[in-house]
Design a protein around this motif. Structure first.
Motif, mmCIF file in Angstrom:
data_model
loop_
_atom_site.group_PDB
_atom_site.id
_atom_site.type_symbol
_atom_site.label_atom_id
_atom_site.label_comp_id
_atom_site.label_asym_id
_atom_site.label_seq_id
_atom_site.Cartn_x
_atom_site.Cartn_y
_atom_site.Cartn_z
ATOM 1 N N PHE A 28 1.482 -0.809 0.090
ATOM 2 C CA PHE A 28 -0.367 -0.177 -0.418
ATOM 3 C C PHE A 28 0.821 1.469 0.015
ATOM 4 C CE2 PHE A 28 -2.935 -2.862 2.026
ATOM 5 C CZ PHE A 28 -3.619 -2.621 0.690
ATOM 6 N N LEU A 29 1.751 0.821 0.703
ATOM 7 C CA LEU A 29 2.687 2.153 0.716
ATOM 8 C C LEU A 29 3.202 2.810 -0.450
ATOM 9 C CD1 LEU A 29 3.786 4.069 2.586
ATOM 10 C CD2 LEU A 29 6.108 2.832 2.426
ATOM 11 N N SER A 30 3.546 1.563 -1.086
ATOM 12 C CA SER A 30 3.921 1.907 -3.092
ATOM 13 C C SER A 30 3.529 2.288 -3.891
ATOM 14 C CB SER A 30 4.723 0.550 -3.441
ATOM 15 O OG SER A 30 5.281 -0.513 -2.911
ATOM 16 N N ILE A 31 1.902 2.300 -4.221
ATOM 17 C CA ILE A 31 0.502 2.599 -4.553
ATOM 18 C C ILE A 31 0.600 4.082 -4.013
ATOM 19 C CG2 ILE A 31 -1.574 2.982 -5.225
ATOM 20 C CD1 ILE A 31 -1.403 -0.357 -5.020
ATOM 21 N N THR A 32 0.642 4.287 -2.799
ATOM 22 C CA THR A 32 0.703 6.087 -2.172
ATOM 23 C C THR A 32 2.056 7.194 -2.633
ATOM 24 O OG1 THR A 32 -0.749 4.559 0.028
ATOM 25 C CG2 THR A 32 0.474 7.531 0.473
ATOM 26 N N VAL A 33 2.663 6.551 -2.047
ATOM 27 C CA VAL A 33 4.532 6.987 -2.886
ATOM 28 C C VAL A 33 4.283 7.826 -4.215
ATOM 29 C CG1 VAL A 33 5.019 6.682 -0.363
ATOM 30 C CG2 VAL A 33 5.946 5.660 -2.965
ATOM 31 N N GLY A 34 3.690 6.677 -5.108
ATOM 32 C CA GLY A 34 3.714 6.754 -5.640
ATOM 33 C C GLY A 34 5.546 6.710 -7.053
ATOM 34 N N CYS A 35 5.559 6.573 -8.405
ATOM 35 C CA CYS A 35 6.650 7.448 -8.712
ATOM 36 C C CYS A 35 7.433 7.785 -7.976
ATOM 37 C CB CYS A 35 6.773 7.050 -10.728
ATOM 38 S SG CYS A 35 6.036 5.515 -11.124
ATOM 39 N N GLY A 36 9.292 7.552 -8.441
ATOM 40 C CA GLY A 36 10.206 7.989 -7.785
ATOM 41 C C GLY A 36 10.715 7.607 -6.411
ATOM 42 N N ASP A 37 11.961 8.523 -6.282
ATOM 43 C CA ASP A 37 13.080 8.037 -5.272
ATOM 44 C C ASP A 37 12.976 7.308 -4.427
ATOM 45 O OD1 ASP A 37 14.725 8.967 -7.415
ATOM 46 O OD2 ASP A 37 14.944 10.601 -6.219
#
Length: 363
Positions: free
Chosen positions: A34-43
């Motif tokens: 869920f954290l991956s989807i929330t933060v979205g693309c990027g570092d």
């Protein structure tokens, strides 16, 4: 997960410790997903992806179904969001492929995966395949994929069959069948129940489309005859009509999905599989994420637009209780706080109106 919760009350301390460890591990991977989807693309997403890979590789050795499902979903989403290039995505696809294709020669204990785990792994592999360019695929990695998925069509589990059918349909849409076709290793050639070798030949796109489509229809008819169609969840009886049409017609017919008050246009089978995967991962959180998550907006080229009404740019989706109270002028006695005297009836009237509104909405 229910089993682990029960084991927390077991008499043996080792059983309780094992159950607690499994629960924590599962929650950890769900959190990462869920954290991956929330933060979205990027570092941040890429760092999360890199940190998760060693943990995932180790956790895939588990024999606990619920943990494996969490791990597979985490790998799929962390890569879908956080992988920076094709090589990283293909590396994750290899992890999944190795997991579902373990052989006795791999110096590991080979155990048969449950149908739920197998279907989840195939769906995760397909999700990542939607993000890559077929030109870049290494044919040495994926030769034998088509025969493998054709074998899965014969598995006595409809979730596995559907995942395999979607994988084949996706490969057909991408093209480059030669990279997924026959296995060059002669001792790995297999046979189906009729004794006909299915790994000793290459199929055309049309042949594969016809095989999967006919298989889906045949199983659906069997379900109807057995009166089980309404009881089949995520099975061939619910096989996406869009997928079947794409298989039969050789092209994907544009579809749309309602997101709140908006419509998401889907232009390819790849997009459809991506949406279905994200919906499964997010559950009831799918619609809020689609409306607010900028990463998903970019992935699906989806821009929710606020409804316009005349000159208004924004229209509230819920009523608000508003009280207009007229207070006649009165003489203020010495030392009397006029604000305190008037404010109390205003608040009381507002609460009463709001209560009535909530009762109406609940009906």
């Amino acid at each position: 997960m229910d089993k682990f919760l029960d084991d927390l009350f077991a008499k043996r301390g080792s059983v309780r410790e094992g159950a607690l460890s499994s629960i924590v591990d599962g929650l950890n991977f769900n959190y990462r997903r869920f954290l991956s989807i929330t933060v979205g693309c990027g570092d941040n997403a890429h760092e999360l992806y890199k940190e998760s890979l060693p943990l995932i590789s180790q956790a895939l050795k588990s024999r606990t179904e619920s943990l494996l499902l969490s791990v597979i979903d985490c790998l799929a989403i962390a890569t879908f969001v956080g992988a920076n290039d094709f090589e990283e995505t293909e590396a994750s696809m290899q992890i999944i492929w190795h997991f579902i294709n373990l052989k006795p020669g791999d110096n590991v204990v080979v155990s048969k995966q449950s149908a739920s785990v197998l279907s989840a792994a195939v769906s995760a592999w397909s999700l990542l395949l939607t993000t890559v360019d077929g030109w870049n695929l290494n044919h040495n990695y994926w030769q034998g994929a088509i025969p493998y998925f054709l074998d899965l069509l014969e598995v006595d589990d409809q979730c596995v069959c559907m995942a395999a059918g979607e994988a084949i349909a996706l490969i057909c849409e991408m093209g480059f069948l030669e990279k997924f076709a026959g296995n060059p290793t002669s001792d790995e050639i297999g046979s189906n129940e009729k004794g006909k070798n299915i790994k000793d030949r290459d199929y055309s796109i049309q042949e594969l489309q016809e095989i999967v489509s006919n298989h889906a229809k045949r199983v659906s008819r069997q379900n109807l005859l057995q009166g089980a169609a309404t009881k089949t969840v995520n099975g061939w009886s619910n096989f996406s009509q869009n997928v079947l049409e794409a298989l039969e017609d050789g092209r994907f017919h544009e579809a749309s999905l309602k997101i709140g008050k908006h419509r998401l246009q889907l232009h390819s089978l790849s997009q459809l599989l991506q949406v279905n995967s994200i919906k499964r991962f997010l559950g009831r959180g799918f619609v809020p994420h689609m409306l607010e998550n900028e990463f998903l907006h970019d992935v699906f080229n989806f821009t929710p637009r606020e409804q316009e009404s005349g000159a208004e740019l924004y229209s509230s989706e819920r009523e608000e209780a508003v009280v207009h109270l007229f207070v006649p002028e009165t003489r203020q006695l010495d030392g009397e706080d006029d604000f305190g005297r008037v404010q109390r009836p205003q608040r009381s009237a507002f609460r009463k109106a709001k209560t009535q509104l909530l009762k109406q909405q609940a009906c």
